[in-house]
Design an enzyme around this catalytic site. Structure first.
Site: not given
Length: 249
Positions: A6, A31, A52, A75, A140, A144, A175
């Site tokens: 992940i 990671t 990275d 992610n 952004y 995506k 959150t």
């Protein structure tokens, strides 16, 4: 014991996802750019690695240290809320290098092994912001949306080789650190034309009492994609994400 790698596990969705897979008895390679062993519970089945996603050498090192994995969860990423006219080109470059090219590089790093053994799952976490036009998050959103397109095509390419590919689309998540990480890139408060738009969007965000996405929603959606061979290509994560997907259908 199945294993999962992940990216972006230092907070938010990635951290919660790592915790869930550990709780379910998986071997987890968590990671992050700056490893912090204190973020996750001590476990013989946990490996924390530096990674990275914008550095090909870092990717190669992490994948080699991780060894064979069954599932890759992309992610890692960040956001920026800036009008197209005002976004600094370097910020736009960083968005695509991290969110899009970082995801592509991670997929390329594991795909040869997945294809050779005719199994594996890749799960790319994107955003419901890709489902309809929104002001201020255009770059952004584009970074995506490009991941969505890559994933959709990869799913077709990998079908003959038994490799599953999925997209998890979270909704708005107050959150997590997403908003805090995006704030330094904000531009336009000193512009008389854009200031009202920016202030209006911030006010709407602060006053919105509708459903939202929690980190555990994303973790659950990722786990569903990892473990359910019948899971759909696109999986919404969060009550608001489910509603947005229904509207976009």
């Amino acid at each position: 014991m199945p294993s999962v790698l992940i990216t972006g596990c230092s907070s938010g969705f990635g951290l919660e996802t790592a915790n869930l897979f550990l709780d379910r008895g998986w071997s987890v390679i968590a990671t992050m750019r700056t490893p912090d062993p204190g973020l996750l519970p001590s476990s013989d089945w946990l490996t924390i690695l530096s990674l990275d996603v914008t550095d090909r050498d870092s990717i190669a090192s992490a994948v080699a240290q991780a060894g064979p994995v069954d599932v890759l969860v992309n992610n890692a990423g960040f956001g920026a809320a800036v009008p197209i006219e005002l976004i600094e080109f370097e910020t736009a470059r960083q968005l695509f290098e991290t969110n899009t090219l970082g995801t592509l590089a991670m997929m390329q790093a594991v795909l040869p092994a997945f294809r050779e053994r005719r199994s594996g799952v890749i799960i790319n976490v994107t955003s419901t912001a890709t489902l309809k036009p929104l002001p201020l998050v255009s770059t952004y959103r584009a970074s995506k949306a490009a991941v969505n397109a890559l994933t959709e095509s990869l799913a077709v390419e990998m079908q003959p080789f038994g490799v599953r590919v999925h997209i998890v689309l979270p909704g708005r998540s107050p959150t997590t650190q997403f908003g805090a990480n995006a704030r330094p890139h904000l531009r336009g408060f000193d512009d008389p034309d854009y200031k009202p738009m920016i202030e209006g969007m911030i006010k709407q965000f602060q006053e919105d009492t509708g459903p939202v996405t929690y980190a555990e929603d994303v973790a659950a959606a990722v786990f569903e994609a990892a473990t359910n061979p019948s899971a759909p290509l696109k999986i919404p994560a969060g009550a608001d994400a489910i509603a947005w997907m229904a509207d976009a259908a």
